[in-house]
Design an enzyme around this catalytic site. Sequence first.
Site, PDB file in Angstrom:
ATOM      1  N   HIS A  30     -27.977  -1.920  22.543  1.00 57.53           N
ATOM      2  CA  HIS A  30     -28.544  -3.021  23.315  1.00 57.53           C
ATOM      3  C   HIS A  30     -28.012  -3.060  24.740  1.00 57.53           C
ATOM      4  O   HIS A  30     -28.773  -3.164  25.707  1.00 57.53           O
ATOM      5  CB  HIS A  30     -28.271  -4.359  22.629  1.00 57.53           C
ATOM      6  CG  HIS A  30     -28.781  -5.538  23.400  1.00 57.53           C
ATOM      7  ND1 HIS A  30     -28.020  -6.191  24.363  1.00 57.53           N
ATOM      8  CD2 HIS A  30     -29.963  -6.179  23.378  1.00 57.53           C
ATOM      9  CE1 HIS A  30     -28.724  -7.169  24.886  1.00 57.53           C
ATOM     10  NE2 HIS A  30     -29.908  -7.189  24.313  1.00 57.53           N
ATOM     11  N   HIS A  72     -33.449  -1.784  33.677  1.00 52.81           N
ATOM     12  CA  HIS A  72     -33.125  -2.650  34.812  1.00 52.81           C
ATOM     13  C   HIS A  72     -32.264  -1.901  35.841  1.00 52.81           C
ATOM     14  O   HIS A  72     -32.727  -1.654  36.941  1.00 52.81           O
ATOM     15  CB  HIS A  72     -32.452  -3.963  34.390  1.00 52.81           C
ATOM     16  CG  HIS A  72     -33.216  -4.738  33.384  1.00 52.81           C
ATOM     17  ND1 HIS A  72     -34.526  -5.132  33.584  1.00 52.81           N
ATOM     18  CD2 HIS A  72     -32.878  -5.192  32.139  1.00 52.81           C
ATOM     19  CE1 HIS A  72     -34.951  -5.799  32.523  1.00 52.81           C
ATOM     20  NE2 HIS A  72     -33.992  -5.843  31.641  1.00 52.81           N
ATOM     21  N   GLU A 129     -28.078  -5.605  34.590  1.00 51.24           N
ATOM     22  CA  GLU A 129     -29.192  -6.496  34.910  1.00 51.24           C
ATOM     23  C   GLU A 129     -28.733  -7.699  35.717  1.00 51.24           C
ATOM     24  O   GLU A 129     -29.450  -8.166  36.609  1.00 51.24           O
ATOM     25  CB  GLU A 129     -29.868  -6.966  33.614  1.00 51.24           C
ATOM     26  CG  GLU A 129     -31.030  -7.915  33.835  1.00 51.24           C
ATOM     27  CD  GLU A 129     -31.704  -8.351  32.546  1.00 51.24           C
ATOM     28  OE1 GLU A 129     -32.729  -9.046  32.625  1.00 51.24           O
ATOM     29  OE2 GLU A 129     -31.200  -8.009  31.459  1.00 51.24           O
ATOM     30  N   ASP A 135     -41.153  -6.006  29.274  1.00 53.57           N
ATOM     31  CA  ASP A 135     -39.925  -6.683  28.868  1.00 53.57           C
ATOM     32  C   ASP A 135     -40.165  -7.983  28.105  1.00 53.57           C
ATOM     33  O   ASP A 135     -40.530  -7.965  26.927  1.00 53.57           O
ATOM     34  CB  ASP A 135     -39.047  -6.902  30.096  1.00 53.57           C
ATOM     35  CG  ASP A 135     -37.607  -7.269  29.763  1.00 53.57           C
ATOM     36  OD1 ASP A 135     -37.300  -7.444  28.569  1.00 53.57           O
ATOM     37  OD2 ASP A 135     -36.783  -7.370  30.683  1.00 53.57           O
ATOM     38  N   ARG A 147     -31.852 -17.348  28.099  1.00 46.36           N
ATOM     39  CA  ARG A 147     -31.511 -16.680  26.845  1.00 46.36           C
ATOM     40  C   ARG A 147     -31.334 -17.678  25.708  1.00 46.36           C
ATOM     41  O   ARG A 147     -31.693 -17.393  24.559  1.00 46.36           O
ATOM     42  CB  ARG A 147     -30.234 -15.843  27.021  1.00 46.36           C
ATOM     43  CG  ARG A 147     -29.963 -14.916  25.853  1.00 46.36           C
ATOM     44  CD  ARG A 147     -28.721 -14.070  26.059  1.00 46.36           C
ATOM     45  NE  ARG A 147     -27.503 -14.847  25.923  1.00 46.36           N
ATOM     46  CZ  ARG A 147     -26.296 -14.316  25.705  1.00 46.36           C
ATOM     47  NH1 ARG A 147     -26.168 -12.998  25.631  1.00 46.36           N
ATOM     48  NH2 ARG A 147     -25.233 -15.074  25.597  1.00 46.36           N
ATOM     49  N   HIS A 194     -29.986  -1.534  27.956  1.00 47.56           N
ATOM     50  CA  HIS A 194     -29.943  -2.492  29.063  1.00 47.56           C
ATOM     51  C   HIS A 194     -28.665  -2.247  29.864  1.00 47.56           C
ATOM     52  O   HIS A 194     -27.587  -2.099  29.276  1.00 47.56           O
ATOM     53  CB  HIS A 194     -29.862  -3.931  28.541  1.00 47.56           C
ATOM     54  CG  HIS A 194     -31.092  -4.435  27.865  1.00 47.56           C
ATOM     55  ND1 HIS A 194     -31.054  -5.132  26.684  1.00 47.56           N
ATOM     56  CD2 HIS A 194     -32.396  -4.379  28.211  1.00 47.56           C
ATOM     57  CE1 HIS A 194     -32.273  -5.485  26.324  1.00 47.56           C
ATOM     58  NE2 HIS A 194     -33.110  -5.043  27.232  1.00 47.56           N
ATOM     59  N   ARG A 197     -22.389  -4.789  26.654  1.00 49.48           N
ATOM     60  CA  ARG A 197     -21.847  -6.041  26.106  1.00 49.48           C
ATOM     61  C   ARG A 197     -21.867  -6.036  24.587  1.00 49.48           C
ATOM     62  O   ARG A 197     -21.021  -6.642  23.940  1.00 49.48           O
ATOM     63  CB  ARG A 197     -22.668  -7.252  26.590  1.00 49.48           C
ATOM     64  CG  ARG A 197     -22.783  -7.441  28.063  1.00 49.48           C
ATOM     65  CD  ARG A 197     -23.403  -8.799  28.400  1.00 49.48           C
ATOM     66  NE  ARG A 197     -24.598  -9.111  27.640  1.00 49.48           N
ATOM     67  CZ  ARG A 197     -25.826  -8.773  27.994  1.00 49.48           C
ATOM     68  NH1 ARG A 197     -26.033  -8.081  29.103  1.00 49.48           N
ATOM     69  NH2 ARG A 197     -26.870  -9.129  27.261  1.00 49.48           N
ATOM     70  N   HIS A 234     -40.786  -0.689  28.082  1.00 48.00           N
ATOM     71  CA  HIS A 234     -39.789  -1.656  27.610  1.00 48.00           C
ATOM     72  C   HIS A 234     -40.457  -2.964  27.219  1.00 48.00           C
ATOM     73  O   HIS A 234     -41.040  -3.649  28.063  1.00 48.00           O
ATOM     74  CB  HIS A 234     -38.743  -1.913  28.689  1.00 48.00           C
ATOM     75  CG  HIS A 234     -37.570  -2.715  28.216  1.00 48.00           C
ATOM     76  ND1 HIS A 234     -36.695  -2.246  27.268  1.00 48.00           N
ATOM     77  CD2 HIS A 234     -37.122  -3.951  28.560  1.00 48.00           C
ATOM     78  CE1 HIS A 234     -35.749  -3.150  27.053  1.00 48.00           C
ATOM     79  NE2 HIS A 234     -35.995  -4.201  27.820  1.00 48.00           N
ATOM     80  N   TYR A 247     -35.051  -5.672  18.319  1.00 53.20           N
ATOM     81  CA  TYR A 247     -33.758  -6.134  17.809  1.00 53.20           C
ATOM     82  C   TYR A 247     -33.829  -7.380  16.931  1.00 53.20           C
ATOM     83  O   TYR A 247     -32.791  -7.908  16.515  1.00 53.20           O
ATOM     84  CB  TYR A 247     -32.754  -6.338  18.945  1.00 53.20           C
ATOM     85  CG  TYR A 247     -33.101  -7.360  20.006  1.00 53.20           C
ATOM     86  CD1 TYR A 247     -32.782  -8.698  19.852  1.00 53.20           C
ATOM     87  CD2 TYR A 247     -33.685  -6.961  21.200  1.00 53.20           C
ATOM     88  CE1 TYR A 247     -33.054  -9.619  20.856  1.00 53.20           C
ATOM     89  CE2 TYR A 247     -33.954  -7.867  22.208  1.00 53.20           C
ATOM     90  CZ  TYR A 247     -33.646  -9.197  22.025  1.00 53.20           C
ATOM     91  OH  TYR A 247     -33.907 -10.116  23.017  1.00 53.20           O
TER      92      TYR A 247
END
Length: 451
Positions: free
Chosen positions: A206, A268, A234, A319, A81, A231, A209, A55, A120
């Site tokens: 992804h 995760h 997480e 990651d 983020r 994902h 969400r 990942h 992405y």
Amino acid sequence: MTVIHAENALLPNGIARDVRVLLSGGHIDSVEMGVAAQPGDERHRFLLPAIPNLHSHAFQRAMAGLAETRGPGDDSFWSWRAVMYRFALSMEPDHVEAVAAQLYMEMLEAGFCRVGEFHYLHHDKDGTAYANPAEMAERIAAASAEAGIALTLLPVFYAHSGFGGSAPIEGQRRFINDLDRYASLMERSAKIVARLPGGILGVAPHSLRAVTPQELAAIQPLAQDGPIHIHIAEQVKEVEDCIAWSGARPVEWLLDCAPVDGRWCLIHATHMTEAETRRVAESGAVAGLCPVTEANLGDGVFSAPLFLQSGGRFGVGSDSNILISLSEELRLLEYSQRLARHSRNVIAPPGGSTGLALLQRALEGGAQALGSTCGIEPGKPADLMTLDISEVPWLSAEHLLDHFVFASGVGIDTVWVRGRKQAEHGRHIRRDQISARFRAAMSDLLARDTG
């Protein structure tokens, strides 16, 4: 043709002495045990399979160490983020390729042989598609070819900002696709991967969400026989939001509503109930653990003992790429279990070596998650590494892997990918030119960020 003679080698059944391995056409042709070296053999002290890195977000290597200043309140994954989005919005294709090449070079020097690129960053800075919709995928593939790492390309489908199909936010504009654009991206990505030795293509919704249930179902066939990565669970907030949307926890919902099996990798999977943990293990899916990133972001601790007791498989990935270290990923995975359970040697079987158990599980789970095969046996790809034990010559073979994971003095010496030597004496064979381009890219990016 290359012939390697190792005083010790990690074979599928454990450590063997005086092993002679013949490499031909990118694969292992033969393995002999208990034999002396012959003239012309390349001699090493300890040979083992190189490990898949399941990942990675390559572009995030550019912001390593640049998100460690506390804001005015409590920092979290969500504040991190925002910094990541700012960096993502500033990068040109040339930056991405230079950063990815540096990253992949560092992975090889750390003992990784293949990367699962959870890709992405698709579009131009204003969110419009490039003339070539797979421009950024082309750059990732070019970087992997330059560095010499095997690539499992996982183009990400990202359409929404939250559960239930919420409209994307401005910071996500470079990530967003609809189903038609994503299908076109996958078609072009298949051609890109076909040009790479050992290239593999999968799909990556992804997160729950970022996709609706209908979209999740629609993109799975595009993987064909390739892996499916997502994902999941997480963050605590992600679990709470999923319950508010669906009445179920993320992993619970996924297992109930998607055909999760051995082709899936759940990245995760940190916040699971005991029932969810057992169900993931029984499904055959791989848990994609990223201990350094999970610690850096304050995600939480994966429940490894119950997962392993239930027959689960895991692999490791880097990651966010804040630190590229195979030994650190494995060490932090084990240490997090010890801290959470007030115990020692949690992941090892009774009477077994923890370092050996961590490496074997990361090897097997990582290969499964990336659609590849592994191991020092005939017919397998010649993805190998040797250990530099010059600083600890007194150690027995049985203690070397524990020393590699938990102590200092044992490093990576040589790395082969599909029989090609990519690193020697701990240094990538093209380090100077790759690093020079990376330094230029970083100088330009940081000038833009502060300008």
